[in-house]
Design a protein around this motif. Structure first.
Motif, PDB file in Angstrom:
ATOM      1  N   GLU A  36       0.831  -1.209   0.000  1.00  0.00           N
ATOM      2  CA  GLU A  36       0.000   0.000   0.000  1.00  0.00           C
ATOM      3  C   GLU A  36       0.865   1.259   0.000  1.00  0.00           C
ATOM      4  OE1 GLU A  36      -3.331   2.303   2.771  1.00  0.00           O
ATOM      5  OE2 GLU A  36      -2.933   0.164   3.094  1.00  0.00           O
ATOM      6  N   VAL A  37       1.905   1.271   0.825  1.00  0.00           N
ATOM      7  CA  VAL A  37       2.790   2.440   0.891  1.00  0.00           C
ATOM      8  C   VAL A  37       3.534   2.618  -0.428  1.00  0.00           C
ATOM      9  CG1 VAL A  37       4.852   3.382   2.001  1.00  0.00           C
ATOM     10  CG2 VAL A  37       3.020   2.419   3.389  1.00  0.00           C
ATOM     11  N   VAL A  38       4.016   1.529  -1.007  1.00  0.00           N
ATOM     12  CA  VAL A  38       4.742   1.616  -2.277  1.00  0.00           C
ATOM     13  C   VAL A  38       3.823   2.104  -3.391  1.00  0.00           C
ATOM     14  CG1 VAL A  38       5.927   0.268  -4.057  1.00  0.00           C
ATOM     15  CG2 VAL A  38       6.439  -0.129  -1.644  1.00  0.00           C
ATOM     16  N   TYR A  39       2.600   1.602  -3.408  1.00  0.00           N
ATOM     17  CA  TYR A  39       1.633   2.012  -4.433  1.00  0.00           C
ATOM     18  C   TYR A  39       1.368   3.515  -4.357  1.00  0.00           C
ATOM     19  CZ  TYR A  39      -2.889   2.370  -6.838  1.00  0.00           C
ATOM     20  OH  TYR A  39      -3.916   2.742  -7.676  1.00  0.00           O
ATOM     21  N   ARG A  40       1.119   4.007  -3.157  1.00  0.00           N
ATOM     22  CA  ARG A  40       0.873   5.447  -2.989  1.00  0.00           C
ATOM     23  C   ARG A  40       2.126   6.252  -3.363  1.00  0.00           C
ATOM     24  NH1 ARG A  40      -3.778   6.583  -0.066  1.00  0.00           N
ATOM     25  NH2 ARG A  40      -4.666   4.884   1.180  1.00  0.00           N
ATOM     26  N   ARG A  41       3.287   5.752  -2.967  1.00  0.00           N
ATOM     27  CA  ARG A  41       4.543   6.449  -3.254  1.00  0.00           C
ATOM     28  C   ARG A  41       4.765   6.574  -4.759  1.00  0.00           C
ATOM     29  NH1 ARG A  41       9.596   4.735  -4.725  1.00  0.00           N
ATOM     30  NH2 ARG A  41      11.366   6.018  -4.040  1.00  0.00           N
ATOM     31  N   GLU A  42       4.542   5.504  -5.499  1.00  0.00           N
ATOM     32  CA  GLU A  42       4.773   5.536  -6.937  1.00  0.00           C
ATOM     33  C   GLU A  42       3.847   6.535  -7.630  1.00  0.00           C
ATOM     34  OE1 GLU A  42       7.282   3.582  -8.753  1.00  0.00           O
ATOM     35  OE2 GLU A  42       7.854   3.879  -6.652  1.00  0.00           O
ATOM     36  N   LEU A  43       2.603   6.615  -7.182  1.00  0.00           N
ATOM     37  CA  LEU A  43       1.669   7.579  -7.767  1.00  0.00           C
ATOM     38  C   LEU A  43       2.060   9.009  -7.419  1.00  0.00           C
ATOM     39  CD1 LEU A  43      -1.684   5.698  -7.157  1.00  0.00           C
ATOM     40  CD2 LEU A  43      -0.707   6.283  -9.370  1.00  0.00           C
TER      41      LEU A  43
END
Length: 203
Positions: free
Chosen positions: A74-81
């Motif tokens: 979840e953190v990686v997904y938000r970070r990439e966006l």
């Protein structure tokens, strides 16, 4: 004022976690950055132990920040966006409008690579955190829309294409078969898409 999508509850002070110490925040940020690389390179085969080792921390430190694989995803997904959104703003100030759009779309391929590597965990998160995907889609659309509209205003790309059309074309990259050549094919498709978007130069 930003409003949450229907069914999404805005974050309240009670929901917010205590601020981390500087060293703990560095570890958390490093873990997220390394995890993004690992998911992009190794897909679902990326192990949490390897991510911790590459980040220079113990597995216990990883679990303190991310109790489960899904928390990390979840953190990686938000970070990439968020990085894509930041990149759109930076590119629009540094490059010609059509070049900014083109470079951003090539960076989109890296986002897709990381997303593909997290696919199984993201499927689990769909039911438990649908707002994350709603918010993410809005962030992505806004970034692309800003770049596209600036290029349209400059006359460097066609004005008869809507943001949703381009976003749909970009999203089709996700369906490319997962072979060693898929990234090269994705970048070729970006070049083809830009050829179709650019207005021919007169004279």
């Amino acid at each position: 004022m930003t409003t949450s999508p229907p069914g999404c509850r805005p974050e309240t002070p009670k929901d917010q976690k205590p601020r981390l110490r500087a060293d703990a925040q560095r570890n958390r940020d490093r873990l997220a950055a390394v995890a993004a690389e690992a998911f992009s390179e190794n897909g679902s085969g990326a192990s949490l132990e390897d991510i911790a080792r590459r980040a220079g921390v113990g597995i216990g430190t990883l679990y303190r920040h991310f109790p489960t694989r899904e928390h990390l995803v979840e953190v990686v997904y938000r970070r990439e966006l968020e990085l894509l959104s930041i990149a759109a703003d930076e590119l629009s100030h540094r490059e010609a409008s059509d070049k900014a759009l083109e470079e951003w779309m090539h960076r989109f391929v890296s986002y897709m690579a990381t997303k593909r590597g997290m696919a199984s965990s993201l499927k689990l998160l769909v039911t438990s955190n649908s707002c994350m995907f709603t918010d993410g889609a809005a962030l992505l659309r806004n970034a692309l829309n800003d770049l596209l509209q600036k290029a349209v205003a400059d006359g460097t790309v066609r004005s008869d294409m809507e943001t949703e059309d381009v976003l749909h074309a970009l999203s089709s990259i996700y369906s490319i078969p997962d072979t060693p050549e898929w990234r090269k094919r994705a970048h070729r498709l970006i070049d083809l898409l830009m050829d179709g978007l650019r207005r021919p130069k007169l004279g």
